[in-house]
Write an enzyme that holds these catalytic residues in place. Structure first.
Site: not given
Length: 650
Positions: A236-237, A497
């Site tokens: 794929n590279h 919070d």
């Protein structure tokens, strides 16, 4: 008297054995803790690597978005969009070899390696010795090798078919990723390629490491000398768009400043002619990534592989169903570019063919049954043992050998022995992070695994020091990921919070981290490295950002814009490089504004037009109407104030 002496000796022996057992148990626990720490560090490295690849695949969606939404509806932007697609989908307009090479002469003053064509074993030896001395091969020879390789590769089928014998083994290597020392070590341990020592290199020769060009030249020269005995699979590279992000393009332009663009142009076409797999003894399928439930070897054998320029530019007929539900169900689904049914350009694959190649280049095996979207990488799929059995049985195969994934031991056996992963780049993430491995096999025998690890001076350090260094590196890149989403994380924390105390529970903090970052990490186990926790177990969530910040070009720039620029800087660099058709490193103010607005609309970055206009005026440093985008993007970087001392994962 003698009995008393024997009794004392016996008691002493028992004490020695007991002491040895205590030491042994302590050491085993120590090693177990180190393995846990290594596991967590590797999980961080791998999660962020896959997240980055996911971003790369999402660029495809952005290109599709531009083409579909702006070429017809927005006249102002259509010229820019058209130019982008002309640059990325152009036919390779490469002159013939003689015309191309005639422009580049090798001067008498050149003292690097000189190759003689046709190539012989002597040239392999010359090249290896030169690269050991860190010499650079002249651009003339680089181009000549690429042209010769293209000519031979064009004659090859999509899958190389190899026969072995009990007396003739074949060696299979996985990803090398520009790590020349690993390739040299493999050749030292296993011998150079030859008629009696064949090899398969299973993709991903380039990117990430610093010596991708040297590895590519060695492999191509060996291939040209032994075309029947050295087999190169596409990974794929081996993709020009991947190279823009992961370093090979930059390496070429740095090493070949004058002729780098010519090399890139020819290299782009060489990639497309690489075979997509190897079949050994009609029993073993060797491909880079993996398979899917729809993998069809007949289709893969027959398609025209040279039409796959890049996975980032996927075509599809407008009247075809995108159908494959596994892709549409993914949150990061890449919507392919649509073209009219009667206007499918001749250089395009069909959608089905494109998906077949993406699956074999990008997919990963998993223990879970079935085939489902590879949400980590953003391309290909996860395939289970049932899919492996089905595809192998359908094609009368016994085993799948693949690469594509870093493994701590350099290899991994899965799916009841039917899938083997081999990865040949040792120290891939960090010094000591993993071993490399290669496989030797012959007809009728089980695969043999050979492990190794390239050593350096740091490998002489004590084990705990090496582990501390690897952990430190892992947490640095994780914190960089966190700071790029600081605003989103704070909003998520504050949502839980209710008392506005600045504190939430550990469970709430972990949920928020995963919900925003999506890295699938064990946040509770990692929390001591990332945040301050009081004695009651409450998390001071703002402490996540105490020791890190993003540097920005101007203090007046808003936080959300700064984070967006930092988070997408790699994507933006690729896009700007494509726009910059004359390779000047400059784009106009109008192009900058237009691209930002397109990018903002697709990625939903929530940056209004006034901020974009303000940003454009800021980055035009010399007020000449042009922007040096490389210098601009370098202005956004992370500063680590300090590393937390004295903590570990286990």
């Amino acid at each position: 008297m003698g009995c008393g002496t024997s009794s004392k000796k016996g008691n002493k022996s028992k004490k020695v054995i007991k002491a040895a057992l205590v030491i042994q148990n302590w050491y085993r626990r120590y090693r177990a803790r180190l393995r846990v720490r290594q596991h967590y560090a590797l999980a961080i490295f791998q999660s962020i690597e896959y997240s980055d690849e996911q971003g790369q695949m999402q660029l495809s969606s952005f290109f599709s978005f531009m083409l579909e939404n702006y070429t017809k509806t927005n006249n102002e932007d259509s010229a820019l969009v058209t130019r982008i697609f002309d640059n990325t989908r152009r036919e390779s307009q490469i002159k013939d070899r003689d015309d191309f090479l005639g422009l580049i002469e090798v001067p008498d003053s050149y003292d690097g390696p000189r190759l003689q064509f046709p190539l012989t074993f002597t040239d392999i030896h010359i090249l290896l010795q030169a690269f050991k001395q860190q010499q650079i091969l002249h651009a003339h020879y680089v181009l000549e090798v690429l042209f010769e390789a293209r000519k031979v590769l064009k004659q090859m089928p999509n899958f190389s078919h190899v026969k072995t014998f009990p007396a003739k083994e074949i060696t299979i290597c996985g990803d090398l990723h520009g790590k020349l020392d690993d390739l040299m070590l493999i050749f030292y341990k296993n011998g150079l390629p030859s008629e009696n020592n064949p090899y398969v290199f299973n993709g991903d020769f380039v990117d990430r490491g610093n010596n991708s060009m040297e590895i590519l030249m060695i492999l191509l020269v060996c291939f040209l000398v032994y075309p029947s005995d050295l087999h190169l699979n596409r990974g794929n590279h081996e993709d020009f768009m991947m190279n823009l992000r992961y370093g090979f393009t930059k390496e070429i332009l740095q090493k070949y400043k004058l002729h780098g663009r010519k090399i890139l142009q020819v290299l782009e076409e060489v990639y497309t002619w690489l075979p997509i797999g190897t079949i050994i003894d009609n029993e073993i399928l060797v491909i880079h990534g993996g398979i899917s439930e729809s993998t069809d070897l007949n289709t893969l054998h027959q398609l025209q592989r040279n039409k796959m320029k890049s996975v980032l530019m996927p075509p599809v007929l407008g009247n075809q169903e995108t159908g494959e539900k596994r892709n549409k169900s993914a949150s990061n689904y890449v919507e392919p570019r649509k073209v009219e049914p009667d206007k499918t350009p001749s250089e395009d694959l069909t959608k089905q063919e494109w998906e077949q190649i993406v699956d074999i280049l990008w997919s990963d095996p998993r223990g879970k049954k079935g085939c489902y979207p590879n949400t980590s990488r953003g391309g290909g799929c996860y395939f289970g043992p049932d899919v492996t059995s089905k595809v192998l049985s359908k094609n009368q195969l016994k085993m799948l050998i693949r690469s594509h994934e870093c493994k701590p031991d350099g290899y991994e056996v899965s799916h009841d022995g039917k899938v083997i992963t081999v990865f040949s780049a040792s120290n891939y993430y960090e010094e000591g992070s993993n071993r490399g491995a290669y496989i030797r096999l012959s007809y009728g025998t089980m695969p043999q695994f050979f492990q190794y690890q390239v050593t350096s001076t740091s490998c002489l350090n004590p084990l705990h020091q090496r582990m501390n260094a690897m952990e430190s590196s892992a947490f640095k890149i994780l914190k960089e990921k966190m700071i790029s989403r600081k605003t989103d994380l704070i909003n998520a924390f504050e949502l839980r919070d209710h008392s506005r105390s600045g504190r939430i529970s550990l469970a709430e903090w972990a949920f928020s981290m995963e919900n925003i970052l999506g890295l699938n990490l064990p946040w509770r186990s990692l929390s001591s490295h990332l945040v301050t926790i009081d004695s009651s177990g409450s998390v001071d969530y703002m402490s996540s950002f105490d020791d890190i910040r993003i540097e920005k070009p101007t203090k007046d720039m808003k936080s959300n814009l700064t984070e967006t620029m930092y988070r997408y800087r790699s994507d933006l660099k690729i896009i700007f490089n494509i726009i910059d058709s004359d390779q000047s490193g400059l784009i106009s103010m109008d192009e900058f504004r237009t691209m930002w607005k397109l990018f903002n609309a697709h990625y939903k970055a929530h940056i209004d037009d006034s901020q974009i206009d303000e940003l454009a005026s800021i980055v035009d440093f010399n007020k000449d109407g042009n922007i040096d985008f490389n210098e601009f993007l370098k202005a956004f970087y992370v500063v680590h104030k300090y590393d937390k001392p004295g903590t570990s994962l286990a």
